[in-house]
Design an enzyme around this catalytic site. Sequence first.
Site, PDB file in Angstrom:
ATOM      1  N   GLU A  55      -3.558  -0.901   6.235  1.00 54.42           N
ATOM      2  CA  GLU A  55      -2.334  -0.174   6.548  1.00 54.42           C
ATOM      3  C   GLU A  55      -2.079  -0.216   8.063  1.00 54.42           C
ATOM      4  O   GLU A  55      -2.912  -0.727   8.827  1.00 54.42           O
ATOM      5  CB  GLU A  55      -2.468   1.268   6.040  1.00 54.42           C
ATOM      6  N   HIS A 108      -2.524   1.204  -3.453  1.00 53.04           N
ATOM      7  CA  HIS A 108      -3.564   2.153  -3.855  1.00 53.04           C
ATOM      8  C   HIS A 108      -2.986   3.353  -4.592  1.00 53.04           C
ATOM      9  O   HIS A 108      -1.806   3.694  -4.441  1.00 53.04           O
ATOM     10  CB  HIS A 108      -4.353   2.631  -2.634  1.00 53.04           C
TER      11      HIS A 108
END
Length: 335
Positions: A184, A72
Amino acid sequence: MTISISTIYTPPLSPNPFFAPSPISKLPRFSPPRSAILCFSSSPPPPPDMDATTGPSLYPLHRSKTLHLVRHAQGIHNVEGEKDHSAYMSYDLFDAHLTPLGWNQVDNLHKHVQACGLSKRVELVITSPLLRTMQTAVGVFGGGAYSDGIDVPPLMVANAGNSNHPAISSLNCPPFIAVELCREHLGVHPCDKRRSVSASTGLFFLQLIFHWQIENEDDILWTPDIREKNEEVASRGLKFLNWLWTRKEKEIAIVTHSGFLYHTLSGFGNDCHPSIKSEICTHFANCELRSVVIVDRSLMGSDSSTTNYPGKIPQGPDLPSDIADEKQSEKGASK
């Protein structure tokens, strides 16, 4: 297993990622049998007298997939955590969104995938269900901003997630799927806790365009006091990679997180040249893209080749000359 690096895009002006120690997660452990491991090599390095890094190798094309791995773009948690590590504990960073610089990084990568033709080849975009990855995914692989005369539903509405970003159209873009497995590290840091599925679909994405591979409406995996261990992230990464073989698509973009990518990939490439190993498992910068090839050695996938051709139609003699010579010699010896 073997990873082959084919394309790398590294953006400028990206902060270094921070990795905190990781405790136990609520995701079940996944320990695939040796024969089930996809395409990477997790075996120990070869003995000093054996060079495993020389020469090419071959594998059937229909038993491979091309993955375009993307971390990201810069999120508000990256900025605040760089200034003060304790900021990662702040609920002000819950499901962190992209910064203005992050959106600039997204725009640069969008231009790159358009210019190199990647946007036309990707059949599916898989993203972590956190806001910063979804914003990155639609910004990079979506249809771009609206213009006069375009009447298609939005992939992302204007100002989604306090982005101050115009709406992104769904024109000519591949399907998107949000998948829980490629999140994550779970736990402790509020920036890694996702919002509910209905909040995301209702505020940001149309359900018919953006699909969800998620079992629970709310985030039951994240806990405030236990951080997922690195080895648990790696195990979850293997489970995700094996799940990819249930998909028919051959060229897939995956927008996820630095910790997930690093710990998933770091155990592989041990039978490659050290420079290849380094390409595979170094930390990703914000909005960096690396393209890799994965190979199915265990026949998990069942797809047949779409390009192979059997030959010998109509049927006729087709022995190669060397085989014909061998057979003639055998006939002579048998007389």
